[in-house]
Design a protein around this motif. Structure first.
Motif, PDB file in Angstrom:
ATOM      1  N   GLN A  86      11.844   5.545   2.139  1.00 15.96           N
ATOM      2  CA  GLN A  86      12.170   4.679   0.997  1.00 15.96           C
ATOM      3  C   GLN A  86      11.833   3.220   1.294  1.00 15.96           C
ATOM      4  N   GLU A  87      12.126   2.829   2.583  1.00 16.41           N
ATOM      5  CA  GLU A  87      11.829   1.456   2.981  1.00 16.41           C
ATOM      6  C   GLU A  87      10.332   1.193   2.935  1.00 16.41           C
ATOM      7  N   ASP A  88       9.559   2.200   3.391  1.00 23.08           N
ATOM      8  CA  ASP A  88       8.098   2.043   3.360  1.00 23.08           C
ATOM      9  C   ASP A  88       7.597   1.902   1.919  1.00 23.08           C
ATOM     10  N   SER A 121       5.573  -1.547  -2.444  1.00 21.02           N
ATOM     11  CA  SER A 121       5.742  -2.145  -3.772  1.00 21.02           C
ATOM     12  C   SER A 121       5.772  -3.663  -3.689  1.00 21.02           C
ATOM     13  N   LEU A 122       6.473  -4.163  -2.657  1.00 22.06           N
ATOM     14  CA  LEU A 122       6.537  -5.615  -2.475  1.00 22.06           C
ATOM     15  C   LEU A 122       5.160  -6.188  -2.185  1.00 22.06           C
ATOM     16  N   ASP A 123       4.397  -5.477  -1.335  1.00 17.60           N
ATOM     17  CA  ASP A 123       3.036  -5.943  -1.027  1.00 17.60           C
ATOM     18  C   ASP A 123       2.183  -6.005  -2.300  1.00 17.60           C
ATOM     19  N   ALA A 124       2.332  -4.956  -3.126  1.00 15.71           N
ATOM     20  CA  ALA A 124       1.555  -4.925  -4.377  1.00 15.71           C
ATOM     21  C   ALA A 124       1.954  -6.075  -5.289  1.00 15.71           C
ATOM     22  N   LEU A 125       3.264  -6.320  -5.370  1.00 14.52           N
ATOM     23  CA  LEU A 125       3.743  -7.421  -6.206  1.00 14.52           C
ATOM     24  C   LEU A 125       3.244  -8.764  -5.692  1.00 14.52           C
ATOM     25  N   LEU A 126       3.252  -8.898  -4.359  1.00 11.41           N
ATOM     26  CA  LEU A 126       2.770 -10.150  -3.774  1.00 11.41           C
ATOM     27  C   LEU A 126       1.285 -10.361  -4.071  1.00 11.41           C
ATOM     28  N   GLN A 127       0.530  -9.256  -4.023  1.00 17.11           N
ATOM     29  CA  GLN A 127      -0.896  -9.358  -4.343  1.00 17.11           C
ATOM     30  C   GLN A 127      -1.091  -9.759  -5.816  1.00 17.11           C
ATOM     31  N   GLU A 128      -0.303  -9.124  -6.694  1.00 20.46           N
ATOM     32  CA  GLU A 128      -0.396  -9.461  -8.121  1.00 20.46           C
ATOM     33  C   GLU A 128       0.026 -10.901  -8.362  1.00 20.46           C
ATOM     34  N   ARG A 129       1.014 -11.341  -7.576  1.00 27.34           N
ATOM     35  CA  ARG A 129       1.454 -12.723  -7.723  1.00 27.34           C
ATOM     36  C   ARG A 129       0.319 -13.686  -7.404  1.00 27.34           C
ATOM     37  N   GLY A 130      -0.441 -13.331  -6.384  1.00 24.57           N
ATOM     38  CA  GLY A 130      -1.574 -14.183  -6.030  1.00 24.57           C
ATOM     39  C   GLY A 130      -2.593 -14.251  -7.156  1.00 24.57           C
ATOM     40  N   VAL A 131      -2.852 -13.090  -7.766  1.00 20.02           N
ATOM     41  CA  VAL A 131      -3.806 -13.055  -8.885  1.00 20.02           C
ATOM     42  C   VAL A 131      -3.276 -13.877 -10.055  1.00 20.02           C
ATOM     43  N   LEU A 132      -1.971 -13.704 -10.331  1.00 22.33           N
ATOM     44  CA  LEU A 132      -1.363 -14.451 -11.435  1.00 22.33           C
ATOM     45  C   LEU A 132      -1.401 -15.956 -11.178  1.00 22.33           C
ATOM     46  N   GLU A 133      -1.149 -16.330  -9.904  1.00 22.81           N
ATOM     47  CA  GLU A 133      -1.195 -17.755  -9.571  1.00 22.81           C
ATOM     48  C   GLU A 133      -2.602 -18.311  -9.765  1.00 22.81           C
ATOM     49  N   ASP A 134      -3.611 -17.502  -9.389  1.00 16.55           N
ATOM     50  CA  ASP A 134      -5.001 -17.939  -9.596  1.00 16.55           C
ATOM     51  C   ASP A 134      -5.307 -18.109 -11.091  1.00 16.55           C
ATOM     52  N   GLN A 135      -4.842 -17.129 -11.888  1.00 16.38           N
ATOM     53  CA  GLN A 135      -5.076 -17.208 -13.330  1.00 16.38           C
ATOM     54  C   GLN A 135      -4.351 -18.405 -13.939  1.00 16.38           C
ATOM     55  N   LEU A 136      -3.120 -18.640 -13.447  1.00 15.57           N
ATOM     56  CA  LEU A 136      -2.355 -19.774 -13.950  1.00 15.57           C
ATOM     57  C   LEU A 136      -3.047 -21.090 -13.606  1.00 15.57           C
TER      58      LEU A 136
END
Length: 214
Positions: free
Chosen positions: A17-19, A24-39
């Motif tokens: 479950q931890e893995d 999921s956190l890694d994926a969210l962090l990656q999406e955050r980077g994309v969103l920050e670039d778009q912003l």
């Protein structure tokens, strides 16, 4: 969980479950980077968006001005068309008045000279005019003159109709074929075409009967 096996199994489940959570956190962090670039890109576009907004406002103003200008031009065109129609109507009326006077003067001379075809042509020209319109639009200054012309021409028409009937009958009685045909052609010009056809048909019928008897 009373045994080591159960504890180990539970530990493995928690680890899995931890893995999954970490993934999921890694994926969210990656999406955050994309969103920050778009912003960041959007922030860069903000000045341009402001310009586009201003251009749109100016374009809207130009469209509104053009629409008003088109309405004004359309209104002026309608006014011009109305003015042209009035000028044309006035011009036609002047022509009719001149024709009326020409017919009035000419028909009297033609009748005096026994030029019946010419007189009939002038009467026909008079009958083709819209007398009611001329009477409604007549000026006070020329009112009596027009009324006199109408009276003269109506009297001349009545006189010429009577003469045409009389001359046609005389030609029939005297056997003057040329005169019969001459006065037959005058009937339509005086607005009595049917009367002329009736007389001519009777004459032709009589001619045919005479030829058969001979």
């Amino acid at each position: 969980m009373s045994t080591i096996e159960e504890i180990q199994a539970e530990l493995r489940a928690l680890t899995e479950q931890e893995d999954e959570i970490n993934e999921s956190l890694d994926a969210l962090l990656q999406e955050r980077g994309v969103l920050e670039d778009q912003l960041a890109s959007l922030h860069k576009l903000m000045p341009n968006l402001g310009l586009i907004h201003n251009d749109a406002k100016q374009l809207t103003g130009m469209i509104s001005f053009t629409s008003q200008l088109a309405d004004n031009v359309s209104g002026k065109v309608r006014q011009l068309d109305l003015a042209k129609s009035r000028v044309l109507a006035a011009s036609l009326r002047v022509e009719d008045v001149l024709d009326l006077k020409f017919c009035t003067e000419g028909v009297q001379t033609a009748l005096h000279e026994e030029s019946y075809e010419k007189a009939a042509a002038l009467i026909h020209r008079f009958l083709s005019m819209d007398e009611a319109v001329l009477q409604l639009s007549e000026d006070a200054a020329e009112g009596s003159s027009l009324k006199q012309s109408f009276t003269t021409l109506h009297e001349a028409a009545a006189k010429l109709r009577s003469l045409t009937h009389s001359k046609f009958d005389s030609a029939v009685n005297s056997g003057d074929v040329a005169s019969v045909e001459r006065f037959f052609k005058i009937f339509p010009l005086l607005g009595i075409k049917e009367e002329g056809l009736t007389k001519f048909a009777k004459w032709q019928s009589a001619q045919t009967s005479t030829q058969i008897e001979v």
